[in-house]
Design a protein around this motif. Structure first.
Motif, PDB file in Angstrom:
ATOM      1  N   LYS A   1      70.794  17.497  -7.836  1.00 17.06           N
ATOM      2  CA  LYS A   1      70.257  16.646  -6.768  1.00 17.06           C
ATOM      3  C   LYS A   1      71.389  16.050  -5.934  1.00 17.06           C
ATOM      4  CE  LYS A   1      67.542  12.432  -6.006  1.00 17.06           C
ATOM      5  NZ  LYS A   1      66.772  11.339  -6.667  1.00 17.06           N
ATOM      6  N   SER A   2      72.402  15.521  -6.604  1.00 15.65           N
ATOM      7  CA  SER A   2      73.533  14.931  -5.889  1.00 15.65           C
ATOM      8  C   SER A   2      74.321  15.990  -5.129  1.00 15.65           C
ATOM      9  CB  SER A   2      74.451  14.195  -6.871  1.00 15.65           C
ATOM     10  OG  SER A   2      73.799  13.066  -7.418  1.00 15.65           O
ATOM     11  N   ASN A   3      74.466  17.167  -5.725  1.00 14.20           N
ATOM     12  CA  ASN A   3      75.177  18.258  -5.046  1.00 14.20           C
ATOM     13  C   ASN A   3      74.452  18.674  -3.773  1.00 14.20           C
ATOM     14  OD1 ASN A   3      77.056  18.272  -7.122  1.00 14.20           O
ATOM     15  ND2 ASN A   3      76.198  20.062  -8.138  1.00 14.20           N
ATOM     16  N   ILE A   4      73.130  18.759  -3.854  1.00 13.81           N
ATOM     17  CA  ILE A   4      72.330  19.120  -2.682  1.00 13.81           C
ATOM     18  C   ILE A   4      72.581  18.133  -1.550  1.00 13.81           C
ATOM     19  CG2 ILE A   4      69.971  19.160  -1.774  1.00 13.81           C
ATOM     20  CD1 ILE A   4      69.114  20.383  -4.482  1.00 13.81           C
ATOM     21  N   ILE A   5      72.518  16.851  -1.868  1.00 14.78           N
ATOM     22  CA  ILE A   5      72.711  15.813  -0.845  1.00 14.78           C
ATOM     23  C   ILE A   5      74.129  15.891  -0.279  1.00 14.78           C
ATOM     24  CG2 ILE A   5      72.770  13.319  -0.426  1.00 14.78           C
ATOM     25  CD1 ILE A   5      70.586  13.097  -2.636  1.00 14.78           C
ATOM     26  N   ALA A   6      75.117  16.098  -1.148  1.00 15.06           N
ATOM     27  CA  ALA A   6      76.507  16.183  -0.693  1.00 15.06           C
ATOM     28  C   ALA A   6      76.707  17.349   0.267  1.00 15.06           C
ATOM     29  CB  ALA A   6      77.443  16.303  -1.894  1.00 15.06           C
ATOM     30  N   VAL A   7      76.122  18.495  -0.047  1.00 15.34           N
ATOM     31  CA  VAL A   7      76.274  19.672   0.810  1.00 15.34           C
ATOM     32  C   VAL A   7      75.546  19.491   2.137  1.00 15.34           C
ATOM     33  CG1 VAL A   7      75.613  22.103   1.072  1.00 15.34           C
ATOM     34  CG2 VAL A   7      76.752  21.336  -1.021  1.00 15.34           C
ATOM     35  N   VAL A   8      74.295  19.049   2.073  1.00 17.54           N
ATOM     36  CA  VAL A   8      73.508  18.888   3.303  1.00 17.54           C
ATOM     37  C   VAL A   8      74.169  17.885   4.239  1.00 17.54           C
ATOM     38  CG1 VAL A   8      71.329  18.018   4.227  1.00 17.54           C
ATOM     39  CG2 VAL A   8      71.314  19.605   2.301  1.00 17.54           C
ATOM     40  N   PHE A   9      74.637  16.767   3.689  1.00 18.66           N
ATOM     41  CA  PHE A   9      75.228  15.750   4.555  1.00 18.66           C
ATOM     42  C   PHE A   9      76.640  16.115   4.998  1.00 18.66           C
ATOM     43  CE2 PHE A   9      71.513  13.409   3.458  1.00 18.66           C
ATOM     44  CZ  PHE A   9      71.314  12.550   4.540  1.00 18.66           C
ATOM     45  N   SER A  10      77.354  16.920   4.229  1.00 22.01           N
ATOM     46  CA  SER A  10      78.639  17.435   4.710  1.00 22.01           C
ATOM     47  C   SER A  10      78.412  18.339   5.920  1.00 22.01           C
ATOM     48  CB  SER A  10      79.357  18.203   3.605  1.00 22.01           C
ATOM     49  OG  SER A  10      79.786  17.341   2.569  1.00 22.01           O
ATOM     50  N   ALA A  11      77.371  19.157   5.858  1.00 20.21           N
ATOM     51  CA  ALA A  11      77.037  20.016   7.002  1.00 20.21           C
ATOM     52  C   ALA A  11      76.614  19.177   8.207  1.00 20.21           C
ATOM     53  CB  ALA A  11      75.928  20.995   6.615  1.00 20.21           C
ATOM     54  N   LEU A  12      75.876  18.105   7.957  1.00 23.34           N
ATOM     55  CA  LEU A  12      75.475  17.218   9.049  1.00 23.34           C
ATOM     56  C   LEU A  12      76.703  16.593   9.717  1.00 23.34           C
ATOM     57  CD1 LEU A  12      72.350  15.394   7.551  1.00 23.34           C
ATOM     58  CD2 LEU A  12      72.373  17.010   9.462  1.00 23.34           C
TER      59      LEU A  12
ATOM     60  N   LYS B   1      81.007  28.941   4.671  1.00 19.38           N
ATOM     61  CA  LYS B   1      80.424  28.856   3.324  1.00 19.38           C
ATOM     62  C   LYS B   1      79.601  27.579   3.174  1.00 19.38           C
ATOM     63  CE  LYS B   1      80.005  29.887  -1.145  1.00 19.38           C
ATOM     64  NZ  LYS B   1      79.307  28.719  -1.684  1.00 19.38           N
ATOM     65  N   LEU B   2      80.098  26.480   3.733  1.00 18.06           N
ATOM     66  CA  LEU B   2      79.342  25.226   3.712  1.00 18.06           C
ATOM     67  C   LEU B   2      77.990  25.415   4.383  1.00 18.06           C
ATOM     68  CD1 LEU B   2      78.726  22.193   3.649  1.00 18.06           C
ATOM     69  CD2 LEU B   2      80.329  21.906   5.562  1.00 18.06           C
ATOM     70  N   PHE B   3      77.966  26.064   5.540  1.00 15.71           N
ATOM     71  CA  PHE B   3      76.698  26.249   6.240  1.00 15.71           C
ATOM     72  C   PHE B   3      75.817  27.293   5.560  1.00 15.71           C
ATOM     73  CE2 PHE B   3      78.742  23.751   9.476  1.00 15.71           C
ATOM     74  CZ  PHE B   3      77.678  22.987   9.953  1.00 15.71           C
ATOM     75  N   ASP B   4      76.415  28.267   4.904  1.00  9.68           N
ATOM     76  CA  ASP B   4      75.623  29.218   4.124  1.00  9.68           C
ATOM     77  C   ASP B   4      74.897  28.495   2.987  1.00  9.68           C
ATOM     78  OD1 ASP B   4      76.438  31.304   5.725  1.00  9.68           O
ATOM     79  OD2 ASP B   4      77.984  32.012   4.336  1.00  9.68           O
ATOM     80  N   ASP B   5      75.605  27.580   2.316  1.00 12.21           N
ATOM     81  CA  ASP B   5      74.982  26.803   1.238  1.00 12.21           C
ATOM     82  C   ASP B   5      73.895  25.889   1.788  1.00 12.21           C
ATOM     83  OD1 ASP B   5      76.527  27.945  -0.733  1.00 12.21           O
ATOM     84  OD2 ASP B   5      77.994  26.320  -0.818  1.00 12.21           O
ATOM     85  N   ARG B   6      74.181  25.271   2.934  1.00  7.60           N
ATOM     86  CA  ARG B   6      73.165  24.414   3.562  1.00  7.60           C
ATOM     87  C   ARG B   6      71.924  25.225   3.933  1.00  7.60           C
ATOM     88  NH1 ARG B   6      72.512  22.299   8.892  1.00  7.60           N
ATOM     89  NH2 ARG B   6      72.755  24.495   9.489  1.00  7.60           N
TER      90      ARG B   6
ATOM     91  N   GLN C   1      82.058  20.070  -4.048  1.00  7.41           N
ATOM     92  CA  GLN C   1      83.430  19.600  -3.841  1.00  7.41           C
ATOM     93  C   GLN C   1      84.107  20.394  -2.729  1.00  7.41           C
ATOM     94  OE1 GLN C   1      84.648  20.240  -7.902  1.00  7.41           O
ATOM     95  NE2 GLN C   1      84.556  18.063  -8.400  1.00  7.41           N
ATOM     96  N   ASN C   2      83.928  21.704  -2.745  1.00  4.59           N
ATOM     97  CA  ASN C   2      84.535  22.553  -1.716  1.00  4.59           C
ATOM     98  C   ASN C   2      83.961  22.257  -0.341  1.00  4.59           C
ATOM     99  OD1 ASN C   2      86.179  23.811  -3.583  1.00  4.59           O
ATOM    100  ND2 ASN C   2      84.855  25.602  -3.831  1.00  4.59           N
TER     101      ASN C   2
END
Length: 204
Positions: free
Chosen positions: A65-76, A139-144, A177-178
């Motif tokens: 859950k925390s990883n999802i939020i970290a990735v989505v908001f990093s993309a934002l 890669k960040l946007f692919d994960d998002r 983290q990445n």
């Protein structure tokens, strides 16, 4: 911050949210290791008591859950900051709409903006097409996008090995983290070609 203008932005708040949840994920992972001697990347193949398996599953869900939020908001952050940069340099929304994804290179629209906008504004590339920064940003946007276009996985519980259970749609702590690190590196690269931008909020 430009003190003679009133700015309405979100990239700093998005970054705070991403960083807070990354830290929460890291702490949960640490606590898991302290209690069971395994973490979210080393639990597979370990034999656990039922109560420990339950604790593991709960911890993995919290970490994901925390990883999802970290990735989505990093993309934002990545998306909102490059748009803010262009607007702060006098560009408008029509200008921002001219950028499209590059299918030939496998690059999304926002990544194309990160390559082209700094060059068009000040004549220097912050990121180049074949750089590690561009690869990691994509890669960040692919994960998002994997999260935004989520496809559920339903498995027969009788066939599951609880020591190896894994959600195929999960985002790993390493990926989170990445994602955060690649975001920071892109913003720092932009700062190197345009000293006028404020990036102090990255370390707040």
């Amino acid at each position: 911050m430009n003190w003679d203008k009133l700015e309405f932005t979100n990239h700093e708040r998005y970054f705070e949210i991403a960083r807070e949840h990354l830290q929460k994920s890291q702490k949960t992972d640490f606590d898991l290791n302290e209690k069971l001697g395994v973490n979210s990347s080393t639990y597979q193949g370990k034999s656990l008591k039922p109560e420990d398996a339950a604790y593991l599953l709960q911890s993995l869900q919290l970490i994901n859950k925390s990883n999802i939020i970290a990735v989505v908001f990093s993309a934002l952050v990545a998306e909102s900051f490059i748009n803010y940069y262009a607007i702060s340099k006098g560009k408008d929304e029509v200008y921002l709409r001219k950028f499209n994804r590059n299918k030939n290179l496998g690059l999304g629209e926002t990544v194309v903006k990160w390559i082209n906008i700094p060059h068009e504004i000040n004549g220097n590339f912050a990121l180049t097409t074949d750089s590690a920064e561009v690869h990691n940003l994509q890669k960040l946007f692919d994960d998002r996008n994997k999260l935004a276009h989520h496809k559920a996985s339903i498995q027969n519980i009788a066939s599951l090995d609880w020591s190896n259970i894994q959600d195929p749609n999960s985002i790993t702590l390493l990926a989170a983290q990445n994602a955060n690190q690649s975001l920071v590196k892109c913003i720092e690269a932009l700062k190197r070609v345009d000293q006028s931008i404020d990036i102090n909020w990255l370390s707040n």
